[in-house]
Design an enzyme around this catalytic site. Sequence first.
Site, PDB file in Angstrom:
ATOM      1  N   SER A  65       0.834  -1.196   0.000  1.00  0.00           N
ATOM      2  CA  SER A  65       0.000   0.000   0.000  1.00  0.00           C
ATOM      3  C   SER A  65       0.870   1.248   0.000  1.00  0.00           C
ATOM      4  O   SER A  65       1.959   1.269   0.601  1.00  0.00           O
ATOM      5  CB  SER A  65      -0.919   0.028   1.230  1.00  0.00           C
ATOM      6  OG  SER A  65      -1.611   1.269   1.321  1.00  0.00           O
TER       7      SER A  65
ATOM      8  N   TYR B 192      -2.544  -0.302  10.255  1.00  0.00           N
ATOM      9  CA  TYR B 192      -2.562  -0.691   8.845  1.00  0.00           C
ATOM     10  C   TYR B 192      -1.263  -0.291   8.153  1.00  0.00           C
ATOM     11  O   TYR B 192      -0.616  -1.108   7.483  1.00  0.00           O
ATOM     12  CB  TYR B 192      -3.752  -0.041   8.141  1.00  0.00           C
ATOM     13  CG  TYR B 192      -3.838  -0.352   6.662  1.00  0.00           C
ATOM     14  CD1 TYR B 192      -4.337  -1.570   6.226  1.00  0.00           C
ATOM     15  CD2 TYR B 192      -3.413   0.569   5.716  1.00  0.00           C
ATOM     16  CE1 TYR B 192      -4.414  -1.859   4.870  1.00  0.00           C
ATOM     17  CE2 TYR B 192      -3.482   0.294   4.361  1.00  0.00           C
ATOM     18  CZ  TYR B 192      -3.990  -0.922   3.939  1.00  0.00           C
ATOM     19  OH  TYR B 192      -4.050  -1.205   2.596  1.00  0.00           O
TER      20      TYR B 192
END
Length: 287
Positions: free
Chosen positions: A133, A146
Amino acid sequence: MALVWLITGTSSGFGTEFVKEALARGDKVIATARNVARISHLAELGANTLALDITAPQGDLDAKAAEAIAIHGRVDVLVNNAGYGHFGTLEDMRDDEYATQFATNLFGTLNTTRAFLPHFRARASATIVTIGSMASWQTWPTIGAYSASKAALRLATDALRLEVSSLGIRTLLVEPGQFRTEILTARNSVFMQTGVPAYEAITRGVFDTFQNAAGKERGDARKGAARIVDIVRGENGAAGREWPRTAAVPLGQDAVDRIRTSCEETLRMLSEWEDVVTGTDLDSWNP
């Protein structure tokens, strides 16, 4: 020769698009999800389907890898796509909730990869694609778990590259920006409301920003998946290019911009602080 792909987390988003794109190129696909009923539509498109929970114990994952390999006699490309997002401040999140984020995004991915490595080594030919990501380069309040899981995945994947590149195994870390998938839906992300009044404003602001962005992201997951299949197969814009030097690529203009900005900011910091943070060697040190 047609490639055999195994793709995790194919019930929606990038996972679904990877399956469709690989099939469209004439390849064979083993699509996986925790609930195989949710990917029956992919079987109708021609994919084999297999129930797979990447957070299962290593022994179970090893057995699933053997089951998958038996379908076509081999697996050429493993795509580690499964994951989810957990939003919440550090003070609000329990230690087990933080650990659960890592258990899926980091350890589940690594354990699934480990299950296939003996097969890949024996064949001296494989490609491992891992979906990271842009958040591993830039985080926001409440997204620490995250972002940290994806940042850890970046370095773990790079270490794997150094371990297996001489064995005929390629690795590719893909770090997407914002794409129109289901990652921000209640099924794929947890938004933990704060119990600390001091965090209410910042939590509400971040949650509103991300929840309002759901369904409005700039990236087209179909196009993004096609670019990654291009890189794996060496086709279209990737034809004739050397494999990415660091075996990591951004995906989407916003990811390119964010990573470039992060690198530029780091270089500026090094220039501004080098005289303060160096000069720390032993006086007797002689290289």
